[in-house]
Motif scaffolding. Structure first.
Motif, short mmCIF file in Angstrom:
data_model
loop_
_atom_site.label_atom_id
_atom_site.label_comp_id
_atom_site.label_asym_id
_atom_site.label_seq_id
_atom_site.Cartn_x
_atom_site.Cartn_y
_atom_site.Cartn_z
N ARG A 120 9.56 64.62 41.77
CA ARG A 120 9.02 64.01 43.08
C ARG A 120 8.37 62.77 42.78
O ARG A 120 7.99 62.23 43.80
CB ARG A 120 8.48 65.09 43.81
N VAL A 172 -4.14 61.25 45.53
CA VAL A 172 -3.69 62.20 46.38
C VAL A 172 -4.80 62.92 47.07
O VAL A 172 -5.83 62.74 46.71
CB VAL A 172 -2.96 63.27 45.58
N ARG A 173 -4.58 63.69 48.04
CA ARG A 173 -5.60 64.49 48.82
C ARG A 173 -6.07 65.64 48.20
O ARG A 173 -7.30 66.15 48.53
CB ARG A 173 -5.05 64.62 50.21
N TYR A 188 3.72 66.21 41.92
CA TYR A 188 4.29 65.20 41.37
C TYR A 188 4.27 65.19 40.07
O TYR A 188 4.74 64.24 39.13
CB TYR A 188 3.76 63.79 41.80
N GLU A 222 -1.09 68.64 46.24
CA GLU A 222 -0.56 67.44 46.24
C GLU A 222 0.00 66.82 44.91
O GLU A 222 0.99 66.26 44.80
CB GLU A 222 -1.03 66.40 47.37
N GLY A 270 0.01 60.51 55.46
CA GLY A 270 0.92 61.55 55.25
C GLY A 270 1.24 61.86 53.98
O GLY A 270 2.16 62.72 53.55
N GLY A 271 0.75 61.40 53.01
CA GLY A 271 0.83 61.41 51.58
C GLY A 271 0.03 60.54 50.68
O GLY A 271 -0.90 59.96 51.30
N PRO A 272 0.63 60.41 49.43
CA PRO A 272 -0.22 59.44 48.53
C PRO A 272 -0.09 57.98 48.59
O PRO A 272 0.65 57.53 49.33
CB PRO A 272 0.27 60.20 47.00
N LEU A 322 -5.17 58.59 53.84
CA LEU A 322 -4.06 59.33 53.17
C LEU A 322 -3.41 60.33 54.32
O LEU A 322 -2.35 60.45 54.10
CB LEU A 322 -4.44 59.99 51.92
N ASP A 323 -4.47 60.91 54.89
CA ASP A 323 -3.97 61.85 55.76
C ASP A 323 -3.15 61.22 56.92
O ASP A 323 -1.88 61.75 57.56
CB ASP A 323 -5.18 62.61 56.81
N TRP A 359 6.57 54.21 47.14
CA TRP A 359 7.96 54.68 47.08
C TRP A 359 8.90 53.70 46.86
O TRP A 359 9.59 53.60 46.41
CB TRP A 359 8.31 55.27 48.48
#
Length: 240
Positions: A107, A66-67, A75, A71, A137-139, A133-134, A42
């Motif tokens: 997003r 991504v997971r 995007y 997810e 909490g995201g990519p 990734l978990d 980000w």
């Protein structure tokens, strides 16, 4: 920014690694193919540091790992036809070494290290990567762990990645010692006379010099498909 590296041989904790990444750190981490350099996607300044480490030209965009398909879909900006193709391809080849290049949605990361109009999405099965990734909490934004423009014979191993970048990163993620956890899944696909993958066929052909992918996605192979507005997908060799 935290400067201490989580090194190989030291007890690794995904939560600690995630915290350091959120603080602006760069990681070396395993994927289904190569070891990769990764960071949170980000902040432009964080991605700029990854690019400086890799010596990567900014016009080559990052890939978002991504997971799961849901997810990744968050995007993307897809037409109904593309939505169907995305679900079919992700359902058949994810998790695995398949990049899906789609129009980026609102997003998606918005800075110069991601393409303004498209985004490359990957969902791998590597357990160490998924655990991180978990924890994040995201990519994460990833690129292969090699100096940009250099050729490496074979895959980028953990040892080679650490040799190249170990003194420049904050997090080293060890690979899980289980073939079932980080081996690439093999997929049989049909060969056709066109480089286009139709939603009803799911067929891959060598395209722009991408040989040996016509029949098998083998260990170390990652295939990139660009989804088109007509509900088809086209192999691409663009360096993400």
């Amino acid at each position: 920014m935290t400067t201490g590296m989580i090194k190989a041989g030291i007890t690794y904790n995904p939560a600690t690694a995630a915290r350091r990444l959120k603080e602006g750190g760069v990681a070396l981490l395993p994927t289904d193919t190569n070891y990769a350099l990764g960071c949170v996607p980000w902040e432009e300044a964080v991605c700029a540091r990854l690019y400086a480490i890799k010596q990567r030209p900014p016009e080559k965009p990052l890939t978002l790992f991504v997971r799961n398909a849901a997810e990744g879909r968050a995007y993307a900006d897809l037409s109904p036809e593309e939505e169907t193709l995305f679900k079919n391809l992700a359902g058949r080849f994810w998790p695995g070494p398949l990049n899906l290049i789609v129009r980026s949605g609102p997003r998606a990361p918005r800075h110069k290290y991601f393409d303004a109009n498209s985004i490359s999405l990957v969902c791998n099965r590597n357990k160490a990567l998924i655990d991180l990734l978990d924890a994040v909490g995201g990519p994460l934004a990833l690129t292969s762990a090699n100096i940009s423009g250099t050729n490496i014979d074979g895959l980028v191993s953990a040892g080679l990645a650490a040799k190249l970048f170990g003194d420049k990163i904050e997090v080293f993620v060890p690979a899980v010692d289980s073939g079932a956890d980080h081996a690439v899944q093999h997929h049989r696909v049909a060969s056709v006379a066109s480089p286009i993958i139709c939603r009803s066929a799911l067929a891959i052909e060598a395209h722009r010099g991408v040989a040996a992918l016509a029949n098998t996605l083998g260990i170390g192979c990652a295939m990139r498909l660009a989804l088109r507005s007509d509900g088809c997908a086209q192999p691409t060799t663009s360096d993400r």
